[in-house]
Design a protein around this motif. Sequence first.
Motif, PDB file in Angstrom:
ATOM      1  N   GLY A  98     -14.734  -5.404  45.631  1.00  0.00           N
ATOM      2  CA  GLY A  98     -13.820  -6.423  46.116  1.00  0.00           C
ATOM      3  C   GLY A  98     -12.496  -5.843  46.585  1.00  0.00           C
ATOM      4  N   SER A  99     -11.923  -4.956  45.788  1.00  0.00           N
ATOM      5  CA  SER A  99     -10.646  -4.341  46.154  1.00  0.00           C
ATOM      6  C   SER A  99     -10.779  -3.481  47.396  1.00  0.00           C
ATOM      7  CB  SER A  99     -10.116  -3.493  44.988  1.00  0.00           C
ATOM      8  OG  SER A  99      -9.852  -4.299  43.856  1.00  0.00           O
ATOM      9  N   ALA A 100     -11.891  -2.745  47.498  1.00  0.00           N
ATOM     10  CA  ALA A 100     -12.113  -1.894  48.672  1.00  0.00           C
ATOM     11  C   ALA A 100     -12.227  -2.731  49.939  1.00  0.00           C
ATOM     12  CB  ALA A 100     -13.374  -1.067  48.475  1.00  0.00           C
ATOM     13  N   LEU A 101     -12.890  -3.879  49.857  1.00  0.00           N
ATOM     14  CA  LEU A 101     -13.009  -4.747  51.023  1.00  0.00           C
ATOM     15  C   LEU A 101     -11.647  -5.244  51.497  1.00  0.00           C
ATOM     16  CD1 LEU A 101     -16.132  -7.056  50.500  1.00  0.00           C
ATOM     17  CD2 LEU A 101     -15.644  -5.608  52.475  1.00  0.00           C
ATOM     18  N   ARG A 102     -10.824  -5.653  50.533  1.00  0.00           N
ATOM     19  CA  ARG A 102      -9.502  -6.161  50.897  1.00  0.00           C
ATOM     20  C   ARG A 102      -8.597  -5.047  51.416  1.00  0.00           C
ATOM     21  NH1 ARG A 102     -10.782  -9.431  46.351  1.00  0.00           N
ATOM     22  NH2 ARG A 102      -9.992  -7.845  44.908  1.00  0.00           N
ATOM     23  N   ARG A 103      -8.761  -3.868  50.864  1.00  0.00           N
ATOM     24  CA  ARG A 103      -7.884  -2.753  51.236  1.00  0.00           C
ATOM     25  C   ARG A 103      -8.358  -2.037  52.501  1.00  0.00           C
ATOM     26  NH1 ARG A 103      -8.787   0.017  47.038  1.00  0.00           N
ATOM     27  NH2 ARG A 103     -10.325   1.414  47.983  1.00  0.00           N
ATOM     28  N   ASP A 104      -9.657  -1.766  52.589  1.00  0.00           N
ATOM     29  CA  ASP A 104     -10.173  -0.899  53.645  1.00  0.00           C
ATOM     30  C   ASP A 104     -10.930  -1.636  54.737  1.00  0.00           C
ATOM     31  OD1 ASP A 104      -9.190   1.237  52.122  1.00  0.00           O
ATOM     32  OD2 ASP A 104     -11.061   1.396  50.994  1.00  0.00           O
ATOM     33  N   GLY A 105     -11.335  -2.881  54.474  1.00  0.00           N
ATOM     34  CA  GLY A 105     -12.119  -3.603  55.460  1.00  0.00           C
ATOM     35  C   GLY A 105     -13.608  -3.394  55.282  1.00  0.00           C
ATOM     36  N   ALA A 106     -14.385  -4.148  56.044  1.00  0.00           N
ATOM     37  CA  ALA A 106     -15.833  -4.171  55.862  1.00  0.00           C
ATOM     38  C   ALA A 106     -16.508  -2.876  56.282  1.00  0.00           C
ATOM     39  CB  ALA A 106     -16.430  -5.346  56.636  1.00  0.00           C
ATOM     40  N   GLU A 107     -16.091  -2.297  57.407  1.00  0.00           N
ATOM     41  CA  GLU A 107     -16.768  -1.109  57.917  1.00  0.00           C
ATOM     42  C   GLU A 107     -16.641   0.072  56.949  1.00  0.00           C
ATOM     43  OE1 GLU A 107     -16.076  -0.085  61.977  1.00  0.00           O
ATOM     44  OE2 GLU A 107     -15.639  -2.148  62.542  1.00  0.00           O
ATOM     45  N   LYS A 108     -15.444   0.347  56.478  1.00  0.00           N
ATOM     46  CA  LYS A 108     -15.243   1.460  55.550  1.00  0.00           C
ATOM     47  C   LYS A 108     -15.922   1.200  54.219  1.00  0.00           C
ATOM     48  CE  LYS A 108     -10.904   3.232  57.473  1.00  0.00           C
ATOM     49  NZ  LYS A 108      -9.481   3.536  57.191  1.00  0.00           N
ATOM     50  N   LEU A 110     -18.735  -0.472  53.760  1.00  0.00           N
ATOM     51  CA  LEU A 110     -20.157  -0.186  53.933  1.00  0.00           C
ATOM     52  C   LEU A 110     -20.421   1.312  53.831  1.00  0.00           C
ATOM     53  CD1 LEU A 110     -21.268  -2.617  56.797  1.00  0.00           C
ATOM     54  CD2 LEU A 110     -21.961  -2.680  54.402  1.00  0.00           C
ATOM     55  N   VAL A 111     -19.536   2.118  54.393  1.00  0.00           N
ATOM     56  CA  VAL A 111     -19.674   3.574  54.307  1.00  0.00           C
ATOM     57  C   VAL A 111     -19.574   4.018  52.846  1.00  0.00           C
ATOM     58  CG1 VAL A 111     -18.634   5.788  54.912  1.00  0.00           C
ATOM     59  CG2 VAL A 111     -18.807   3.970  56.637  1.00  0.00           C
ATOM     60  N   GLN A 112     -18.628   3.431  52.101  1.00  0.00           N
ATOM     61  CA  GLN A 112     -18.473   3.781  50.690  1.00  0.00           C
ATOM     62  C   GLN A 112     -19.706   3.396  49.880  1.00  0.00           C
ATOM     63  OE1 GLN A 112     -14.652   2.377  49.077  1.00  0.00           O
ATOM     64  NE2 GLN A 112     -13.805   2.501  51.141  1.00  0.00           N
ATOM     65  N   MET A 113     -20.305   2.257  50.216  1.00  0.00           N
ATOM     66  CA  MET A 113     -21.524   1.839  49.530  1.00  0.00           C
ATOM     67  C   MET A 113     -22.654   2.835  49.768  1.00  0.00           C
ATOM     68  SD  MET A 113     -21.679  -2.295  50.048  1.00  0.00           S
ATOM     69  CE  MET A 113     -20.608  -3.383  49.078  1.00  0.00           C
ATOM     70  N   LEU A 114     -22.808   3.243  51.018  1.00  0.00           N
ATOM     71  CA  LEU A 114     -23.863   4.193  51.346  1.00  0.00           C
ATOM     72  C   LEU A 114     -23.626   5.529  50.639  1.00  0.00           C
ATOM     73  CD1 LEU A 114     -24.361   3.460  55.151  1.00  0.00           C
ATOM     74  CD2 LEU A 114     -25.995   3.030  53.315  1.00  0.00           C
ATOM     75  N   GLU A 115     -22.365   5.944  50.560  1.00  0.00           N
ATOM     76  CA  GLU A 115     -22.045   7.191  49.848  1.00  0.00           C
ATOM     77  C   GLU A 115     -22.378   7.072  48.370  1.00  0.00           C
ATOM     78  OE1 GLU A 115     -17.939   7.700  50.770  1.00  0.00           O
ATOM     79  OE2 GLU A 115     -18.322   8.707  52.693  1.00  0.00           O
ATOM     80  N   ARG A 116     -22.122   5.902  47.785  1.00  0.00           N
ATOM     81  CA  ARG A 116     -22.435   5.695  46.369  1.00  0.00           C
ATOM     82  C   ARG A 116     -23.953   5.709  46.143  1.00  0.00           C
ATOM     83  NH1 ARG A 116     -19.358   3.753  41.937  1.00  0.00           N
ATOM     84  NH2 ARG A 116     -20.615   4.198  40.099  1.00  0.00           N
ATOM     85  N   VAL A 117     -24.686   5.102  47.067  1.00  0.00           N
ATOM     86  CA  VAL A 117     -26.146   5.111  46.971  1.00  0.00           C
ATOM     87  C   VAL A 117     -26.675   6.537  47.080  1.00  0.00           C
ATOM     88  CG1 VAL A 117     -28.280   4.403  48.138  1.00  0.00           C
ATOM     89  CG2 VAL A 117     -26.438   2.750  47.803  1.00  0.00           C
ATOM     90  N   GLU A 118     -26.105   7.316  47.991  1.00  0.00           N
ATOM     91  CA  GLU A 118     -26.542   8.698  48.163  1.00  0.00           C
ATOM     92  C   GLU A 118     -26.288   9.521  46.902  1.00  0.00           C
ATOM     93  OE1 GLU A 118     -26.111  12.325  51.433  1.00  0.00           O
ATOM     94  OE2 GLU A 118     -24.654  10.693  51.395  1.00  0.00           O
ATOM     95  N   SER A 119     -25.151   9.298  46.262  1.00  0.00           N
ATOM     96  CA  SER A 119     -24.820  10.083  45.072  1.00  0.00           C
ATOM     97  C   SER A 119     -25.591   9.633  43.834  1.00  0.00           C
ATOM     98  CB  SER A 119     -23.317  10.008  44.794  1.00  0.00           C
ATOM     99  OG  SER A 119     -22.915   8.690  44.464  1.00  0.00           O
ATOM    100  N   GLU A 120     -25.868   8.328  43.711  1.00  0.00           N
ATOM    101  CA  GLU A 120     -26.547   7.795  42.526  1.00  0.00           C
ATOM    102  C   GLU A 120     -28.070   7.873  42.629  1.00  0.00           C
ATOM    103  OE1 GLU A 120     -25.241   6.815  39.767  1.00  0.00           O
ATOM    104  OE2 GLU A 120     -23.127   6.389  40.174  1.00  0.00           O
TER     105      GLU A 120
END
Length: 238
Positions: A98-108, A110-120
């Motif tokens: 939630g905080s990332a969406l408000r701070r960074d926006g939707a596009e960034k 989504l990138v953070q989510m994909l990075e988390r999926v890749e690492s986990e």
Amino acid sequence: MTEHASTLEWLGTGSAALDAIMGGGIPAQSVTVVAGEPGSGKTVFTLQALFHHARQGKKCLYFTTLSEPAPKVIRYMQRFSFFDASLIQERVIFVDFGSALRRDGAEKTLVQMLERVESEEPDLVAIDSFKAIHDLLPNDSHSRILVYDLAVGMATWGTTTLLVGEYTPEDIGVSPEFAIADGIVRLTSERRELTTARQFEVLKMRGANYVTGRHFFEIGADGCPVSRRPSGKKRRKG
């Protein structure tokens, strides 16, 4: 069913009745949209499936966005028998974006989510609410590319993905996530005198002989759904 379809792997939802309606459950390494209005049972359905597989040793990520924060979701899920606190952060990992969406926006985000999926490297991922991310994306072809890239990224890592959201029937016809989804299920609820009638419907499920029509269910202590009776019995190949 074709020979290719028969090789598909199906992941149970934690409900034998639901699995039968869906033609076997959720297609593995697929993207399934879980659509429904507030209070229809989307989150219960999603977390019941995640805890079901966590108990079998699978790793699950549950991303929250601009809907309910993770601590609140966990607090309300504790009343269900499928909930197991010992699995949290080891097999069922809650991540609040939630905080990332408000701070960074939707596009960034989504990138953070994909990075988390890749690492986990999880087996299952749920994004609740993905509709909140969609609403923050520009309404153009670029948003479709972003949603497509998300689906491809998840599939590349062999992840089964659930995109949860408060979608309307109109959204289903125009939102890009529905075009790329392998499965679409919709949960609804409506007041009938002193009770609430809940219904579950499979709108799309590639490779599955699912049961068409709306099926009544209840949310009980064991989760969602407890099947009452199907409103349709014709089966079709997704």
